[in-house]
Design a protein around this motif. Structure first.
Motif, PDB file in Angstrom:
ATOM      1  N   ASN A  43       3.366   0.762   7.925  1.00 39.68           N
ATOM      2  CA  ASN A  43       2.324  -0.100   7.375  1.00 39.68           C
ATOM      3  C   ASN A  43       0.931   0.296   7.892  1.00 39.68           C
ATOM      4  O   ASN A  43       0.088  -0.554   8.177  1.00 39.68           O
ATOM      5  N   LEU A  44       0.689   1.609   8.015  1.00 40.96           N
ATOM      6  CA  LEU A  44      -0.585   2.126   8.501  1.00 40.96           C
ATOM      7  C   LEU A  44      -1.531   2.391   7.343  1.00 40.96           C
ATOM      8  O   LEU A  44      -1.114   2.611   6.209  1.00 40.96           O
ATOM      9  N   VAL A  45      -2.820   2.405   7.635  1.00 43.33           N
ATOM     10  CA  VAL A  45      -3.852   2.736   6.662  1.00 43.33           C
ATOM     11  C   VAL A  45      -4.623   3.927   7.213  1.00 43.33           C
ATOM     12  O   VAL A  45      -4.981   3.964   8.390  1.00 43.33           O
ATOM     13  N   TYR A  46      -4.879   4.918   6.353  1.00 42.27           N
ATOM     14  CA  TYR A  46      -5.638   6.102   6.743  1.00 42.27           C
ATOM     15  C   TYR A  46      -7.037   6.019   6.132  1.00 42.27           C
ATOM     16  O   TYR A  46      -7.182   5.739   4.948  1.00 42.27           O
ATOM     17  N   SER A 127      -6.041  -3.840  -3.761  1.00 45.11           N
ATOM     18  CA  SER A 127      -7.115  -3.512  -4.698  1.00 45.11           C
ATOM     19  C   SER A 127      -7.411  -2.012  -4.716  1.00 45.11           C
ATOM     20  O   SER A 127      -7.852  -1.476  -5.720  1.00 45.11           O
ATOM     21  N   ASN A 128      -7.140  -1.317  -3.613  1.00 44.41           N
ATOM     22  CA  ASN A 128      -7.342   0.132  -3.538  1.00 44.41           C
ATOM     23  C   ASN A 128      -6.177   0.891  -4.178  1.00 44.41           C
ATOM     24  O   ASN A 128      -6.295   2.071  -4.469  1.00 44.41           O
ATOM     25  N   LYS A 129      -5.060   0.200  -4.394  1.00 46.22           N
ATOM     26  CA  LYS A 129      -3.834   0.781  -4.941  1.00 46.22           C
ATOM     27  C   LYS A 129      -3.329   1.927  -4.075  1.00 46.22           C
ATOM     28  O   LYS A 129      -2.899   2.955  -4.574  1.00 46.22           O
ATOM     29  N   GLY A 130      -3.433   1.753  -2.772  1.00 46.44           N
ATOM     30  CA  GLY A 130      -2.923   2.761  -1.857  1.00 46.44           C
ATOM     31  C   GLY A 130      -3.392   2.526  -0.436  1.00 46.44           C
ATOM     32  O   GLY A 130      -4.215   1.655  -0.171  1.00 46.44           O
ATOM     33  N   ARG A 131      -2.902   3.349   0.463  1.00 49.43           N
ATOM     34  CA  ARG A 131      -3.184   3.220   1.883  1.00 49.43           C
ATOM     35  C   ARG A 131      -4.194   4.244   2.383  1.00 49.43           C
ATOM     36  O   ARG A 131      -4.422   4.352   3.570  1.00 49.43           O
ATOM     37  N   ILE A 132      -4.780   5.012   1.473  1.00 50.34           N
ATOM     38  CA  ILE A 132      -5.734   6.045   1.871  1.00 50.34           C
ATOM     39  C   ILE A 132      -7.113   5.667   1.351  1.00 50.34           C
ATOM     40  O   ILE A 132      -7.298   5.442   0.159  1.00 50.34           O
ATOM     41  N   PHE A 133      -8.093   5.610   2.262  1.00 52.66           N
ATOM     42  CA  PHE A 133      -9.464   5.226   1.934  1.00 52.66           C
ATOM     43  C   PHE A 133     -10.420   6.345   2.324  1.00 52.66           C
ATOM     44  O   PHE A 133     -10.143   7.098   3.252  1.00 52.66           O
ATOM     45  N   GLN A 134     -11.549   6.414   1.630  1.00 52.23           N
ATOM     46  CA  GLN A 134     -12.628   7.322   2.016  1.00 52.23           C
ATOM     47  C   GLN A 134     -13.911   6.512   2.058  1.00 52.23           C
ATOM     48  O   GLN A 134     -14.286   5.863   1.094  1.00 52.23           O
ATOM     49  N   LEU A 135     -14.589   6.536   3.225  1.00 55.57           N
ATOM     50  CA  LEU A 135     -15.806   5.772   3.419  1.00 55.57           C
ATOM     51  C   LEU A 135     -16.952   6.703   3.825  1.00 55.57           C
ATOM     52  O   LEU A 135     -16.733   7.686   4.549  1.00 55.57           O
ATOM     53  N   LYS A 136     -18.147   6.349   3.369  1.00 52.96           N
ATOM     54  CA  LYS A 136     -19.341   7.144   3.704  1.00 52.96           C
ATOM     55  C   LYS A 136     -20.249   6.329   4.603  1.00 52.96           C
ATOM     56  O   LYS A 136     -20.642   5.214   4.258  1.00 52.96           O
ATOM     57  N   LEU A 137     -20.581   6.895   5.769  1.00 53.58           N
ATOM     58  CA  LEU A 137     -21.502   6.224   6.697  1.00 53.58           C
ATOM     59  C   LEU A 137     -22.914   6.321   6.164  1.00 53.58           C
ATOM     60  O   LEU A 137     -23.305   7.336   5.587  1.00 53.58           O
ATOM     61  N   ALA A 138     -23.686   5.260   6.345  1.00 49.36           N
ATOM     62  CA  ALA A 138     -25.093   5.236   5.935  1.00 49.36           C
ATOM     63  C   ALA A 138     -25.957   4.981   7.174  1.00 49.36           C
ATOM     64  O   ALA A 138     -25.539   4.221   8.057  1.00 49.36           O
TER      65      ALA A 138
END
Length: 139
Positions: A43-46, A127-138
């Motif tokens: 149950n991890l998120v990357y 809502s992301n339909k998955g456990r892999i996210f990509q985020l951009k720092l501002a």
């Protein structure tokens, strides 16, 4: 070699192979390899991060990352090892952060790197339909 020694050797080989299959490579702070199935099971998120210029953040920068709940300045501070680890994505082997379920479940998080930037994000796998996210720092 007698039959007793041969049987003991075979048993040791079977035990080592069994332990290797059920584990993943890594250390206390770093996950070297993990399959998508094992990620789901745990149950991890990357989360993969890019800087303000769009370049992927490497592990040296990710070691400086501060993760807080809700407020970037005073929210609960999460700790590497007990709350998250640095690791490689299951498919493309890009470096990012693995978050444990108690950290990202229904919470707004603030990810920040001193002198680089920050991003506030709710990590919702449905809502992301998955456990892999990509985020951009501002900045």
């Amino acid at each position: 070699m007698n039959m007793k020694r041969l049987a003991q050797l075979a048993w040791v080989i079977v035990a080592i192979v069994g332990a290797t299959i059920s584990s993943y490579a890594g250390s206390e702070r770093l996950i070297m390899a993990m399959s998508a199935a094992h990620m789901d099971q745990q149950n991890l998120v990357y989360v993969k991060f890019t800087g303000p210029d769009g370049a992927a953040l490497e592990s040296d920068i990710l070691k400086q990352m501060v993760i807080r709940e809700q407020d970037c300045n005073s929210g609960h501070l999460f700790n590497m090892v007990s709350d998250y680890k640095i690791g490689y994505a299951p498919k493309n082997m890009l470096v990012g952060i693995y978050l444990f379920p108690h950290v990202c479940s229904k919470k707004n998080l603030c990810f920040s790197v001193p002198n680089l930037g920050k991003v506030e994000q709710s990590i919702d796998t449905i809502s992301n339909k998955g456990r892999i996210f990509q985020l951009k720092l501002a900045p």
